[in-house]
Design a protein around this motif. Sequence first.
Motif, short mmCIF file in Angstrom:
data_model
loop_
_atom_site.label_atom_id
_atom_site.label_comp_id
_atom_site.label_asym_id
_atom_site.label_seq_id
_atom_site.Cartn_x
_atom_site.Cartn_y
_atom_site.Cartn_z
N TYR A 14 0.81 -1.21 0.00
CA TYR A 14 0.00 0.00 0.00
C TYR A 14 0.85 1.26 0.00
O TYR A 14 0.37 2.32 -0.40
CB TYR A 14 -0.94 0.02 1.21
CG TYR A 14 -2.05 -1.01 1.13
CD1 TYR A 14 -3.00 -0.97 0.11
CD2 TYR A 14 -2.14 -2.03 2.07
CE1 TYR A 14 -4.01 -1.91 0.04
CE2 TYR A 14 -3.15 -2.97 2.00
CZ TYR A 14 -4.08 -2.91 0.98
OH TYR A 14 -5.08 -3.85 0.91
N SER A 79 -10.78 8.23 6.19
CA SER A 79 -10.00 7.01 5.96
C SER A 79 -10.06 6.59 4.49
O SER A 79 -9.07 6.12 3.92
CB SER A 79 -10.47 5.87 6.87
OG SER A 79 -11.82 5.55 6.59
N LYS A 83 -6.82 6.33 1.91
CA LYS A 83 -6.57 5.09 1.17
C LYS A 83 -6.44 5.37 -0.32
O LYS A 83 -5.51 4.88 -0.98
CB LYS A 83 -7.69 4.09 1.44
CG LYS A 83 -7.46 2.72 0.86
CD LYS A 83 -8.56 1.77 1.30
CE LYS A 83 -8.27 0.35 0.88
NZ LYS A 83 -9.34 -0.58 1.27
N SER A 86 -3.24 6.96 -1.22
CA SER A 86 -2.09 6.03 -1.23
C SER A 86 -1.97 5.34 -2.59
O SER A 86 -0.86 5.04 -3.04
CB SER A 86 -2.21 5.01 -0.09
OG SER A 86 -3.18 4.01 -0.37
#
Length: 197
Positions: A14, A79, A83, A86
Amino acid sequence: MNIIDILKKRRTQYALGKTLPMAENEVDALIREVVRQAPSSFNSQSSRVVILFGRESEKLWSIVKETLRAIVPAENFASTDAKIDSFAAGAGTILFFEDQDAVRELQQQFPLYAENFPTFSEQSGGMAQFAVWTALANVGIGASLQHYNPLIDEEVARTWGLPASWKLRAQMPFGSNEQPIDEKTFIDDAIRFRTFR
């Protein structure tokens, strides 16, 4: 190198960066050749791939983010935002599709197996995804496999002018490995395997 050693390199990453260990055209050529060599039922070659680098990849993740923003409650979006960022931080993204025209053609040619060809197509696509992921890992490129389809399908097709018969199955952001990758854990063999002699 032993095939098992190569397979062990493939892990979910990730923490991606934009620095690749090889030129973009070499990464592109690697992905293309791996997909060519991946098996498919009846040699249907039903997998289709779109390779996005740089701003084009960032454009994809912007589409994903705005699509999710419309359905994820605002208080829970932080969140999700992190994500998606990323994935956008990587050097590129591979979009994996299965061509439904190829599936329908096989259904017409081989009516006895007609109901099985959609499943065969999914299996072929999965093998192509796994093969590409493994090949990238083997040259030091991190990746993960994501599934924001079907939420983003229409916008992706419109943005890159893709045929209506291409069904989006997975997205693979890739780039430099910016953090160590965790060791893989395994469930007990007694749960997963049975051997009879």
